[in-house]
Design a protein around this motif. Structure first.
Motif, PDB file in Angstrom:
ATOM      1  N   ALA A 191       0.939  -1.153   0.086  1.00 38.42           N
ATOM      2  CA  ALA A 191      -0.035   0.115  -0.090  1.00 38.42           C
ATOM      3  C   ALA A 191       0.773   1.447  -0.068  1.00 38.42           C
ATOM      4  CB  ALA A 191      -0.892  -0.030   1.344  1.00 38.42           C
ATOM      5  N   VAL A 192       1.996   1.449   0.849  1.00 29.98           N
ATOM      6  CA  VAL A 192       2.800   2.491   0.940  1.00 29.98           C
ATOM      7  C   VAL A 192       3.623   2.439  -0.251  1.00 29.98           C
ATOM      8  CG1 VAL A 192       4.627   3.452   1.983  1.00 29.98           C
ATOM      9  CG2 VAL A 192       2.997   2.333   3.429  1.00 29.98           C
ATOM     10  N   LEU A 193       4.003   1.463  -0.963  1.00 31.27           N
ATOM     11  CA  LEU A 193       4.694   1.473  -2.345  1.00 31.27           C
ATOM     12  C   LEU A 193       3.593   2.139  -3.329  1.00 31.27           C
ATOM     13  CD1 LEU A 193       6.763  -1.645  -2.191  1.00 31.27           C
ATOM     14  CD2 LEU A 193       7.459   0.648  -1.768  1.00 31.27           C
ATOM     15  N   ASN A 194       2.638   1.894  -3.393  1.00 30.69           N
ATOM     16  CA  ASN A 194       1.521   2.221  -4.360  1.00 30.69           C
ATOM     17  C   ASN A 194       1.625   3.848  -4.162  1.00 30.69           C
ATOM     18  OD1 ASN A 194       0.881  -0.255  -5.590  1.00 30.69           O
ATOM     19  ND2 ASN A 194      -0.827  -0.680  -4.392  1.00 30.69           N
ATOM     20  N   TYR A 195       1.152   4.393  -2.953  1.00 26.63           N
ATOM     21  CA  TYR A 195       1.187   5.817  -2.575  1.00 26.63           C
ATOM     22  C   TYR A 195       2.278   6.458  -3.187  1.00 26.63           C
ATOM     23  CZ  TYR A 195       1.380   9.994  -0.143  1.00 26.63           C
ATOM     24  OH  TYR A 195       1.430  11.540   0.200  1.00 26.63           O
ATOM     25  N   TRP A 196       3.742   5.772  -2.776  1.00 28.03           N
ATOM     26  CA  TRP A 196       4.844   6.565  -3.410  1.00 28.03           C
ATOM     27  C   TRP A 196       5.068   6.638  -4.889  1.00 28.03           C
ATOM     28  CZ3 TRP A 196       6.955  10.029  -0.736  1.00 28.03           C
ATOM     29  CH2 TRP A 196       6.733  10.125   0.730  1.00 28.03           C
ATOM     30  N   ARG A 197       4.558   5.441  -5.311  1.00 25.15           N
ATOM     31  CA  ARG A 197       4.747   5.316  -6.998  1.00 25.15           C
ATOM     32  C   ARG A 197       3.525   6.348  -7.472  1.00 25.15           C
ATOM     33  NH1 ARG A 197       2.527   0.390  -8.158  1.00 25.15           N
ATOM     34  NH2 ARG A 197       4.179  -0.553  -6.789  1.00 25.15           N
ATOM     35  N   PHE A 198       2.421   6.432  -7.206  1.00 27.92           N
ATOM     36  CA  PHE A 198       1.483   7.550  -7.265  1.00 27.92           C
ATOM     37  C   PHE A 198       2.092   8.780  -7.226  1.00 27.92           C
ATOM     38  CE2 PHE A 198      -1.973  10.335  -6.313  1.00 27.92           C
ATOM     39  CZ  PHE A 198      -2.908  10.194  -7.224  1.00 27.92           C
ATOM     40  N   LYS A 199       2.721   9.068  -6.148  1.00 25.48           N
ATOM     41  CA  LYS A 199       3.135  10.338  -6.042  1.00 25.48           C
ATOM     42  C   LYS A 199       4.258  10.958  -6.842  1.00 25.48           C
ATOM     43  CE  LYS A 199       5.355  13.249  -2.210  1.00 25.48           C
ATOM     44  NZ  LYS A 199       5.577  13.629  -0.946  1.00 25.48           N
ATOM     45  N   GLN A 200       5.182   9.819  -7.310  1.00 21.88           N
ATOM     46  CA  GLN A 200       6.383  10.242  -8.265  1.00 21.88           C
ATOM     47  C   GLN A 200       5.887  10.455  -9.698  1.00 21.88           C
ATOM     48  OE1 GLN A 200       8.971   6.845  -8.598  1.00 21.88           O
ATOM     49  NE2 GLN A 200      10.722   8.260  -9.183  1.00 21.88           N
ATOM     50  N   GLU A 201       4.870   9.375  -9.837  1.00 16.19           N
ATOM     51  CA  GLU A 201       4.267   9.710 -11.262  1.00 16.19           C
ATOM     52  C   GLU A 201       3.528  11.098 -11.397  1.00 16.19           C
ATOM     53  OE1 GLU A 201       1.716   7.400 -14.524  1.00 16.19           O
ATOM     54  OE2 GLU A 201       2.527   6.267 -13.155  1.00 16.19           O
ATOM     55  N   LEU A 202       2.799  11.531 -10.325  1.00 19.29           N
ATOM     56  CA  LEU A 202       1.846  12.625 -10.350  1.00 19.29           C
ATOM     57  C   LEU A 202       2.721  13.907 -10.650  1.00 19.29           C
ATOM     58  CD1 LEU A 202      -0.821  14.032 -10.219  1.00 19.29           C
ATOM     59  CD2 LEU A 202      -0.583  14.145  -7.680  1.00 19.29           C
ATOM     60  N   ASN A 203       3.931  13.867  -9.927  1.00 14.98           N
ATOM     61  CA  ASN A 203       4.942  14.953 -10.044  1.00 14.98           C
ATOM     62  C   ASN A 203       5.744  14.932 -11.328  1.00 14.98           C
ATOM     63  OD1 ASN A 203       4.465  16.190  -7.131  1.00 14.98           O
ATOM     64  ND2 ASN A 203       5.870  14.484  -6.182  1.00 14.98           N
ATOM     65  N   LEU A 204       5.729  13.728 -11.770  1.00 15.58           N
ATOM     66  CA  LEU A 204       6.575  13.868 -13.028  1.00 15.58           C
ATOM     67  C   LEU A 204       5.540  14.263 -14.280  1.00 15.58           C
ATOM     68  CD1 LEU A 204       8.380  10.204 -13.021  1.00 15.58           C
ATOM     69  CD2 LEU A 204       9.532  12.825 -13.037  1.00 15.58           C
ATOM     70  N   LYS A 205       4.352  13.838 -14.089  1.00 18.90           N
ATOM     71  CA  LYS A 205       3.292  14.130 -15.082  1.00 18.90           C
ATOM     72  C   LYS A 205       2.713  15.715 -14.883  1.00 18.90           C
ATOM     73  CE  LYS A 205       1.963   9.713 -16.425  1.00 18.90           C
ATOM     74  NZ  LYS A 205       1.893   9.734 -17.930  1.00 18.90           N
ATOM     75  N   ALA A 206       2.729  16.357 -13.824  1.00 15.30           N
ATOM     76  CA  ALA A 206       2.161  17.392 -13.512  1.00 15.30           C
ATOM     77  C   ALA A 206       3.292  18.333 -12.546  1.00 15.30           C
ATOM     78  CB  ALA A 206       0.863  17.523 -12.955  1.00 15.30           C
ATOM     79  N   PRO A 207       4.264  18.632 -13.164  1.00 16.45           N
ATOM     80  CA  PRO A 207       5.333  19.441 -12.399  1.00 16.45           C
ATOM     81  C   PRO A 207       4.844  20.720 -11.677  1.00 16.45           C
ATOM     82  CG  PRO A 207       6.228  19.298 -14.423  1.00 16.45           C
ATOM     83  CD  PRO A 207       4.940  18.650 -14.487  1.00 16.45           C
ATOM     84  N   ASN A 208       4.231  21.279 -12.461  1.00 20.08           N
ATOM     85  CA  ASN A 208       3.713  22.701 -12.203  1.00 20.08           C
ATOM     86  C   ASN A 208       2.523  22.647 -11.218  1.00 20.08           C
ATOM     87  OD1 ASN A 208       6.142  23.632 -13.462  1.00 20.08           O
ATOM     88  ND2 ASN A 208       4.813  23.900 -15.413  1.00 20.08           N
ATOM     89  N   LEU A 209       2.158  21.568 -10.843  1.00 20.24           N
ATOM     90  CA  LEU A 209       0.823  21.584 -10.129  1.00 20.24           C
ATOM     91  C   LEU A 209       0.609  22.182  -8.829  1.00 20.24           C
ATOM     92  CD1 LEU A 209      -2.064  20.082 -10.606  1.00 20.24           C
ATOM     93  CD2 LEU A 209      -1.274  18.150  -9.208  1.00 20.24           C
ATOM     94  N   LYS A 210       1.862  22.367  -8.176  1.00 25.70           N
ATOM     95  CA  LYS A 210       1.885  22.998  -6.915  1.00 25.70           C
ATOM     96  C   LYS A 210       1.681  24.435  -6.909  1.00 25.70           C
ATOM     97  CE  LYS A 210       5.328  19.861  -4.753  1.00 25.70           C
ATOM     98  NZ  LYS A 210       5.523  18.913  -5.837  1.00 25.70           N
ATOM     99  N   GLU A 211       2.295  25.036  -8.401  1.00 24.73           N
ATOM    100  CA  GLU A 211       1.833  26.614  -8.292  1.00 24.73           C
ATOM    101  C   GLU A 211       0.484  26.913  -8.897  1.00 24.73           C
ATOM    102  OE1 GLU A 211       4.960  25.556 -10.337  1.00 24.73           O
ATOM    103  OE2 GLU A 211       5.882  25.393  -8.429  1.00 24.73           O
ATOM    104  N   GLU A 212      -0.050  25.758  -9.459  1.00 25.00           N
ATOM    105  CA  GLU A 212      -1.400  25.980 -10.376  1.00 25.00           C
ATOM    106  C   GLU A 212      -2.734  25.901  -9.358  1.00 25.00           C
ATOM    107  OE1 GLU A 212      -1.431  24.037 -14.116  1.00 25.00           O
ATOM    108  OE2 GLU A 212       0.753  24.548 -14.558  1.00 25.00           O
ATOM    109  N   ILE A 213      -2.388  25.196  -8.421  1.00 27.30           N
ATOM    110  CA  ILE A 213      -3.797  24.918  -7.679  1.00 27.30           C
ATOM    111  C   ILE A 213      -4.106  25.926  -6.678  1.00 27.30           C
ATOM    112  CG2 ILE A 213      -4.364  23.256  -5.797  1.00 27.30           C
ATOM    113  CD1 ILE A 213      -3.259  20.876  -6.957  1.00 27.30           C
TER     114      ILE A 213
END
Length: 136
Positions: free
Chosen positions: A1-23
């Motif tokens: 479960a923890v590995l799925n979460y970290w994989r999800f977080k890593q992929e989200l950050n790769l696919k949407a690197p500017n998300l932090k500024e846009e939300i």
């Protein structure tokens, strides 16, 4: 479960690197959950865009998005979240503006038109992994 979460977080950050500024501080999030490949074409067609009422829980998905996408998420005070079946898994995050409607928005609402809102769409394969056990 923890590995799925970290994989999800890593992929989200790769696919949407500017998300932090846009939300912004009010969000609408739509989770397009994958329809199992083993289901019949008829069942897949019936469920496309219908409510997804299975695990993972919508609150866990929202928490994962906020934890992954935000440096500091305490400023977010409103989230509208929807979880549907989709033949193509995705996450759509729409930034909602203006808490109080302006006079122009009020007039547009009366006339039946609406202003454009900025939307971030993310086609996301990692959401498949979250379907198993998104415990955080």
């Amino acid at each position: 479960a923890v590995l799925n979460y970290w994989r999800f977080k890593q992929e989200l950050n790769l696919k949407a690197p500017n998300l932090k500024e846009e939300i912004g501080n009010r969000l609408t999030v739509v989770f397009g959950m994958p329809i199992p490949k083993s289901w019949s074409k008829k069942k897949k067609a019936e469920l496309e865009s219908r409510p997804h009422q299975q695990k993972p829980d919508i609150d866990n998905l929202c928490k994962a998005i906020l934890d992954c996408a935000m440096i500091e998420d305490s400023h977010i005070y409103q989230i509208k979240a929807i979880k549907i079946w989709s033949s193509i898994p995705f996450i759509s995050i729409t930034k909602e503006e203006n808490v109080l409607p302006t006079s122009t928005q009020t007039e547009q609402a009366k006339e039946g038109s609406s202003a454009e809102r900025p939307t971030i769409k993310i086609a996301h394969a990692a959401i498949r992994g979250l379907g198993r056990s998104p415990r955080l």
